[in-house]
Write a protein that holds these residues in place. Structure first.
Motif, PDB file in Angstrom:
ATOM      1  N   LEU A 148       0.831  -1.205   0.000  1.00  0.00           N
ATOM      2  CA  LEU A 148       0.000   0.000   0.000  1.00  0.00           C
ATOM      3  C   LEU A 148       0.865   1.254   0.000  1.00  0.00           C
ATOM      4  CD1 LEU A 148      -2.771  -1.021   2.566  1.00  0.00           C
ATOM      5  CD2 LEU A 148      -3.012  -0.821   0.088  1.00  0.00           C
ATOM      6  N   ALA A 149       1.971   1.212   0.723  1.00  0.00           N
ATOM      7  CA  ALA A 149       2.847   2.383   0.796  1.00  0.00           C
ATOM      8  C   ALA A 149       3.517   2.668  -0.540  1.00  0.00           C
ATOM      9  CB  ALA A 149       3.903   2.170   1.880  1.00  0.00           C
ATOM     10  N   ARG A 150       3.699   1.628  -1.358  1.00  0.00           N
ATOM     11  CA  ARG A 150       4.382   1.807  -2.649  1.00  0.00           C
ATOM     12  C   ARG A 150       3.428   2.159  -3.779  1.00  0.00           C
ATOM     13  NH1 ARG A 150       7.013  -3.179  -1.300  1.00  0.00           N
ATOM     14  NH2 ARG A 150       5.728  -4.211  -2.865  1.00  0.00           N
ATOM     15  N   THR A 151       2.131   2.085  -3.537  1.00  0.00           N
ATOM     16  CA  THR A 151       1.159   2.197  -4.625  1.00  0.00           C
ATOM     17  C   THR A 151       0.329   3.460  -4.480  1.00  0.00           C
ATOM     18  OG1 THR A 151       1.024  -0.224  -4.665  1.00  0.00           O
ATOM     19  CG2 THR A 151      -0.693   0.984  -5.839  1.00  0.00           C
ATOM     20  N   ASP A 152       0.210   4.190  -5.593  1.00  0.00           N
ATOM     21  CA  ASP A 152      -0.638   5.382  -5.630  1.00  0.00           C
ATOM     22  C   ASP A 152      -2.007   4.972  -6.166  1.00  0.00           C
ATOM     23  OD1 ASP A 152      -1.880   7.796  -5.910  1.00  0.00           O
ATOM     24  OD2 ASP A 152      -0.270   8.769  -7.025  1.00  0.00           O
ATOM     25  N   PHE A 153      -2.984   4.969  -5.294  1.00  0.00           N
ATOM     26  CA  PHE A 153      -4.304   4.489  -5.691  1.00  0.00           C
ATOM     27  C   PHE A 153      -5.100   5.539  -6.456  1.00  0.00           C
ATOM     28  CE2 PHE A 153      -3.228   1.084  -2.974  1.00  0.00           C
ATOM     29  CZ  PHE A 153      -4.087   0.039  -3.255  1.00  0.00           C
ATOM     30  N   GLY A 154      -4.644   6.795  -6.448  1.00  0.00           N
ATOM     31  CA  GLY A 154      -5.367   7.832  -7.181  1.00  0.00           C
ATOM     32  C   GLY A 154      -5.475   7.530  -8.664  1.00  0.00           C
ATOM     33  N   PRO A 155      -4.342   7.311  -9.374  1.00  0.00           N
ATOM     34  CA  PRO A 155      -4.425   6.962 -10.804  1.00  0.00           C
ATOM     35  C   PRO A 155      -5.189   5.669 -11.054  1.00  0.00           C
ATOM     36  CG  PRO A 155      -2.197   7.661 -10.225  1.00  0.00           C
ATOM     37  CD  PRO A 155      -2.953   7.516  -8.938  1.00  0.00           C
ATOM     38  N   LEU A 156      -5.060   4.704 -10.151  1.00  0.00           N
ATOM     39  CA  LEU A 156      -5.769   3.435 -10.332  1.00  0.00           C
ATOM     40  C   LEU A 156      -7.277   3.643 -10.270  1.00  0.00           C
ATOM     41  CD1 LEU A 156      -3.506   1.202  -8.071  1.00  0.00           C
ATOM     42  CD2 LEU A 156      -3.702   1.023 -10.548  1.00  0.00           C
ATOM     43  N   ARG A 157      -7.728   4.449  -9.315  1.00  0.00           N
ATOM     44  CA  ARG A 157      -9.166   4.707  -9.208  1.00  0.00           C
ATOM     45  C   ARG A 157      -9.666   5.514 -10.406  1.00  0.00           C
ATOM     46  NH1 ARG A 157      -7.686   6.471  -3.868  1.00  0.00           N
ATOM     47  NH2 ARG A 157      -7.821   4.769  -2.372  1.00  0.00           N
ATOM     48  N   THR A 158      -8.871   6.472 -10.850  1.00  0.00           N
ATOM     49  CA  THR A 158      -9.260   7.274 -12.019  1.00  0.00           C
ATOM     50  C   THR A 158      -9.434   6.388 -13.239  1.00  0.00           C
ATOM     51  OG1 THR A 158      -8.108   9.224 -11.164  1.00  0.00           O
ATOM     52  CG2 THR A 158      -8.573   9.169 -13.528  1.00  0.00           C
ATOM     53  N   LEU A 159      -8.490   5.478 -13.448  1.00  0.00           N
ATOM     54  CA  LEU A 159      -8.583   4.566 -14.585  1.00  0.00           C
ATOM     55  C   LEU A 159      -9.768   3.630 -14.434  1.00  0.00           C
ATOM     56  CD1 LEU A 159      -7.471   3.373 -17.195  1.00  0.00           C
ATOM     57  CD2 LEU A 159      -5.894   1.997 -15.824  1.00  0.00           C
ATOM     58  N   ASP A 160      -9.973   3.118 -13.234  1.00  0.00           N
ATOM     59  CA  ASP A 160     -11.083   2.188 -12.989  1.00  0.00           C
ATOM     60  C   ASP A 160     -12.423   2.816 -13.384  1.00  0.00           C
ATOM     61  OD1 ASP A 160     -12.524  -0.067 -11.923  1.00  0.00           O
ATOM     62  OD2 ASP A 160     -12.905   1.113 -10.132  1.00  0.00           O
ATOM     63  N   ALA A 161     -12.566   4.116 -13.112  1.00  0.00           N
ATOM     64  CA  ALA A 161     -13.828   4.798 -13.429  1.00  0.00           C
ATOM     65  C   ALA A 161     -14.053   4.917 -14.933  1.00  0.00           C
ATOM     66  CB  ALA A 161     -13.843   6.191 -12.794  1.00  0.00           C
ATOM     67  N   GLU A 162     -12.985   4.814 -15.735  1.00  0.00           N
ATOM     68  CA  GLU A 162     -13.110   4.998 -17.179  1.00  0.00           C
ATOM     69  C   GLU A 162     -13.099   3.684 -17.960  1.00  0.00           C
ATOM     70  OE1 GLU A 162     -13.761   7.891 -18.489  1.00  0.00           O
ATOM     71  OE2 GLU A 162     -13.656   8.850 -16.531  1.00  0.00           O
ATOM     72  N   ILE A 163     -12.769   2.584 -17.310  1.00  0.00           N
ATOM     73  CA  ILE A 163     -12.727   1.301 -18.016  1.00  0.00           C
ATOM     74  C   ILE A 163     -14.138   0.886 -18.425  1.00  0.00           C
ATOM     75  CG2 ILE A 163     -12.256  -1.170 -17.750  1.00  0.00           C
ATOM     76  CD1 ILE A 163      -9.901  -0.451 -15.979  1.00  0.00           C
ATOM     77  N   ASP A 164     -14.272   0.464 -19.665  1.00  0.00           N
ATOM     78  CA  ASP A 164     -15.558  -0.034 -20.156  1.00  0.00           C
ATOM     79  C   ASP A 164     -15.668  -1.506 -19.753  1.00  0.00           C
ATOM     80  OD1 ASP A 164     -17.836  -0.789 -21.457  1.00  0.00           O
ATOM     81  OD2 ASP A 164     -17.207  -0.116 -23.458  1.00  0.00           O
ATOM     82  N   TRP A 165     -16.134  -1.735 -18.532  1.00  0.00           N
ATOM     83  CA  TRP A 165     -16.144  -3.091 -18.000  1.00  0.00           C
ATOM     84  C   TRP A 165     -17.088  -4.002 -18.775  1.00  0.00           C
ATOM     85  CZ3 TRP A 165     -12.444  -4.922 -15.217  1.00  0.00           C
ATOM     86  CH2 TRP A 165     -11.700  -4.080 -14.390  1.00  0.00           C
ATOM     87  N   SER A 166     -18.167  -3.463 -19.315  1.00  0.00           N
ATOM     88  CA  SER A 166     -19.091  -4.312 -20.075  1.00  0.00           C
ATOM     89  C   SER A 166     -18.396  -4.895 -21.293  1.00  0.00           C
ATOM     90  CB  SER A 166     -20.331  -3.518 -20.490  1.00  0.00           C
ATOM     91  OG  SER A 166     -19.977  -2.420 -21.318  1.00  0.00           O
ATOM     92  N   ALA A 167     -17.534  -4.099 -21.947  1.00  0.00           N
ATOM     93  CA  ALA A 167     -16.789  -4.595 -23.101  1.00  0.00           C
ATOM     94  C   ALA A 167     -15.689  -5.553 -22.665  1.00  0.00           C
ATOM     95  CB  ALA A 167     -16.188  -3.424 -23.882  1.00  0.00           C
ATOM     96  N   VAL A 168     -15.033  -5.245 -21.553  1.00  0.00           N
ATOM     97  CA  VAL A 168     -13.945  -6.104 -21.076  1.00  0.00           C
ATOM     98  C   VAL A 168     -14.473  -7.499 -20.748  1.00  0.00           C
ATOM     99  CG1 VAL A 168     -12.227  -6.418 -19.253  1.00  0.00           C
ATOM    100  CG2 VAL A 168     -12.619  -4.145 -20.216  1.00  0.00           C
ATOM    101  N   ARG A 169     -15.666  -7.551 -20.170  1.00  0.00           N
ATOM    102  CA  ARG A 169     -16.228  -8.852 -19.795  1.00  0.00           C
ATOM    103  C   ARG A 169     -16.564  -9.720 -21.002  1.00  0.00           C
ATOM    104  NH1 ARG A 169     -18.681  -6.020 -15.298  1.00  0.00           N
ATOM    105  NH2 ARG A 169     -20.424  -5.424 -16.607  1.00  0.00           N
ATOM    106  N   GLN A 170     -16.618  -9.113 -22.177  1.00  0.00           N
ATOM    107  CA  GLN A 170     -16.915  -9.897 -23.381  1.00  0.00           C
ATOM    108  C   GLN A 170     -15.671 -10.532 -23.983  1.00  0.00           C
ATOM    109  OE1 GLN A 170     -20.161 -10.308 -24.056  1.00  0.00           O
ATOM    110  NE2 GLN A 170     -20.444  -8.975 -22.275  1.00  0.00           N
ATOM    111  N   ARG A 171     -14.489 -10.154 -23.489  1.00  0.00           N
ATOM    112  CA  ARG A 171     -13.254 -10.661 -24.047  1.00  0.00           C
ATOM    113  C   ARG A 171     -13.050 -12.131 -23.691  1.00  0.00           C
ATOM    114  NH1 ARG A 171     -11.508 -10.039 -27.913  1.00  0.00           N
ATOM    115  NH2 ARG A 171      -9.494 -10.865 -27.255  1.00  0.00           N
ATOM    116  N   ASP A 172     -12.380 -12.854 -24.588  1.00  0.00           N
ATOM    117  CA  ASP A 172     -12.058 -14.248 -24.309  1.00  0.00           C
ATOM    118  C   ASP A 172     -11.104 -14.371 -23.128  1.00  0.00           C
ATOM    119  OD1 ASP A 172     -13.638 -15.016 -26.411  1.00  0.00           O
ATOM    120  OD2 ASP A 172     -11.991 -15.163 -27.850  1.00  0.00           O
TER     121      ASP A 172
END
Length: 738
Positions: free
Chosen positions: A407-431
């Motif tokens: 946790l000390a080595r990881t910046d969760f800000g960019p991770l959360r920002t990216l998570d909000a923009e990922i098109d999860w519905s499309a990702v779930r369709q991937r093989d």
């Protein structure tokens, strides 16, 4: 030659539907539709692909073949024109990249496969259709190579012309401006600039978690470590939800009261002998009894020693067992001891001396001896139970040390920002999406990214860093496991530390201690439940987030490729391992630099009510950074003259000329154009093609709607482009004349 189109953007031809990626078609829909009419159905344009995979010894372990059509690649007609403009090598390079990407994504072509593509005429293929997965028949197909060669004249026509404007519909000597529709251009510019900006933002968001910092660490790898650490919890003999329930059950008021009682017991002392006026008084009898009370439970073994020095030294000892209430009694034979003899009584416990008291042999004990108040065994079950729970919580905190470090080595800000923009519905369709992952994995990803700050010992959580909580933990640490409240089991130094720690807590206000304890226990219990909910899915959540990250960067790269950004077709089509991360990160960084540069060079939207046409054209052309033709819509400035010129009588003359175009060309000294684009594709009629040296026809359904129509004004907006007359020099253009 002057080609004019309609006064509104055409609909995409059914065979060439425009997708969200086909930005060239968005920027110039008229040319895209016109080129589409010149081309065959993309589902009938194909190439052959054969592949083989070899092992480390060079032996072929798998092989096969596929057929890939233009429809599979998702290119627009203008995308195809852009491929043609790149030359033969560039054409093959870009198409090969797209074909390989499609096969890897949709057909599972291994990344290490050796691929051979065939672009030549279908009649020259060495393949049986049965060996080409994806094609049911070769009948009616044309090859990539044939279409690329055939589309070159259209590419030449577009690239050598210029966009027409209102001046091309006036007499050369007539005055007037271009009269372009800047609002329509702004709409197109905003659309394509917005799409490129979206790709730029996605590249930026993904690179923020993929690129390593100066220490070589990246946030995505940091999240891997977080997931591994969560999955490794808890210690084998602990259940996190059970420990959380134990924390919920702690009575903070009872714990605070128990601390006070134990502190008082320590302050009173471990042992008190029955004395009169501060000394032990014994009669010189055969059964003189030393009585006392000790801070020990019933059944504890004690040693009592009586010693006298002087002219008649004496050393007597007795072993006793503590009775209920901590009381004990030791009998000594003092019948031979003279009155007035001074002595000392020492009480020994399991770890040494517990207490000592002086005394005197007297003829008769006139007063009843008494012990000091407050001395005796102490029972504080609330504190001992809390101590055990706190020790277990400490063990979990120690076991979570890798989590704390991750946790000390990881910046969760960019991770959360990216998570909000990922098109999860499309990702779930991937093989790549693992069917074994829980259906609500995206919720688990959200929970994992929302995990910090964790409230466990050692995590510096504010609720577990308050002074009262630290003092209480010090007391718990000093309350040795196993010994508990058996104070005789402590070494003197340990007992001193316990007394100091208990005293610090006891000195605090009851309400402050209880509030601190409640807050700390509540936060810790919440963290334990959060961790418990993720222990079974943490690894899957991290893998799912990796997949979502890579799919986002791949989608952004493909979006950039439709703007003509070089080398932007993803070099790794599938997978989300470390090798894929390194390759895609390098590629995305290079493409992001180019995309950002184009956006920086593009003029900004002024936001003015009356946009400038030149500025909007520059915005479109800059983001494509190529010889991209944009046909600006414009309105004629001479509607009356055009109405007359395109009247029925003039139209009849033009129709007669159309029926004999060869004579018209001979009269103008021109040669007939190549028939390449007029060939029949798979039984289709030749596409309508304007002839150089003639005016567009003036019919209600002509290329210039509204001109020559009694129901339409001649001032409606249109688009078009002018091409150089063959055999002329300079910038002379042929347009409609009255």
């Amino acid at each position: 030659m002057l080609v004019l189109f309609g006064d509104s953007d055409p609909e995409s031809p059914e065979a060439w539907p425009t997708t969200h990626r086909q930005v060239r078609a968005t920027a110039e829909p008229n040319l895209d539709a016109w080129v589409a009419d010149l081309l065959p159905d993309p589902a009938t344009v194909a190439c052959a692909c054969t592949y083989e995979v070899r092992d480390d010894e060079g032996a072929v372990v798998s092989e096969g073949g596929y057929g890939v059509t233009l429809a599979d690649l998702g290119l627009s007609p203008l995308d195809l024109l852009a491929v043609v403009e790149g030359g033969v090598e560039a054409q093959q390079s870009e198409l090969e990249q797209r074909v390989r990407y499609h096969l890897a994504r949709e057909r599972g072509l291994p990344e290490n496969a050796t691929v051979e593509l065939t672009f030549r005429a279908v009649s020259e293929w060495d393949h049986d259709v049965r060996t080409l997965d994806g094609l049911s028949s070769l009948d009616g197909l044309v090859s990539f190579g044939e279409v690329l060669a055939a589309v070159e004249p259209a590419s030449d026509l577009v690239s050598t012309g210029r966009p027409a404007d209102a001046r091309d519909l006036r007499e050369p000597a007539s005055a007037g401006g271009r009269n372009r529709d800047a609002d329509a251009l702004r709409t197109r510019a905003n659309a394509v600039v917005g799409k490129l900006a979206g790709a730029d933002a996605d590249l930026g968001r993904t690179l923020a978690v993929l690129e390593p910092d100066e220490d070589g660490r990246d946030d995505l790898t940091g999240l891997d470590a977080v997931g591994d650490a969560v999955a490794a919890l808890p210690p084998s003999d602990v259940t996190l939800d059970g420990l959380a329930a134990d924390l919920d059950g702690v009575d903070s008021a009872a714990v605070r009261a128990a601390v006070g009682r134990l502190a008082d017991a320590l302050a009173a002392g471990l042992v008190s002998l029955a004395t009169v006026d501060g000394e032990v008084r014994l009669e010189p009898t055969a059964d003189a009894t030393v009585e006392g009370v000790v801070a020990a439970e019933q059944g504890t073994e004690l040693g009592v020693r009586l010693r006298a020095s002087g002219s008649q030294p004496l050393l007597l000892s007795a072993d006793v067992t503590v009775e209920r209430g901590g009381r004990f009694a030791a009998d000594f034979d003092l019948s031979a001891v003279p009155e007035g003899t001074a002595f000392s009584v020492t009480v020994h416990g399991p770890n040494g001396t517990v207490g000592q008291q002086s005394g005197t042999v007297v003829s008769s004990v006139e007063e009843t001896p008494s012990v000091a108040p407050g001395v005796g065994p102490v029972s504080v079950p609330a504190l001992t139970a809390f101590a055990e729970t706190a020790r277990t919580l400490r063990r979990v905190g120690d076991a979570a040390r890798p989590l704390r470090e991750a946790l000390a080595r990881t910046d969760f800000g960019p991770l959360r920002t990216l998570d909000a923009e990922i098109d999860w519905s499309a990702v779930r369709q991937r093989d790549d999406w693992d069917d074994a992952w829980p259906a609500d994995l995206t919720d688990d990803v959200d929970d994992l990214l929302a995990l910090p700050p964790v409230a466990l010992p050692g995590f510096d959580h504010e609720d577990l860093s308050a002074g009262a909580w630290r003092d209480l933990l010090d007391a718990v640490e000093a309350l040795a496991s196993g010994a508990g409240t058996d104070l005789l089991a402590y070494e003197s130094e340990e007992l001193s530390e316990l007394g100091d720690a208990l005293g610090r807590v006891a000195d605090r206000e009851d309400a402050a201690v209880e509030q601190t304890l409640d807050a700390a226990l509540g936060s810790a219990a919440s963290s334990l439940r959060d961790l418990d909910a993720l222990t079974g899915t943490a690894s899957a959540a991290v893998s799912g987030f990796r997949l979502g990250t890579f799919e986002t960067v791949r989608d952004a790269l493909m979006a950039a490729s439709h703007f003509g950004v070089g080398a932007s077709v993803p070099q790794v089509a599938t997978g989300y391992g470390e090798d894929a991360r390194e390759t895609l990160t390098r590629q995305a960084a290079a493409v992001a630099d180019e995309v950002s540069a184009r956006l920086a060079d593009a003029p900004a939207d002024s936001g003015a009510a009356d946009p400038d046409a030149e500025t909007e054209l520059a915005r479109i052309e800059t983001v494509f950074e190529e010889s991209f033709t944009v046909l600006a819509p414009f309105a004629p400035t001479n509607p009356t003259e055009l109405g007359s010129a395109l009247s029925v009588s003039h139209s009849d003359s033009l129709q007669n000329r159309e029926r004999n175009p060869q004579r018209s060309r001979r009269g103008s000294g021109e040669t007939p154009p190549s028939g390449t684009l007029r060939r029949r594709w798979a039984g289709r009629s030749p596409a309508p093609r304007p002839s150089p040296g003639r005016r567009p026809l003036s019919t209600p359904n002509s290329a210039v709607p509204g001109f020559g129509s009694a129901n339409s004004p001649t001032s409606r907006t249109t688009t078009g482009w002018a091409c150089p007359r063959r055999g002329t020099t300079g910038d002379r253009r042929v347009g409609c004349r009255s």
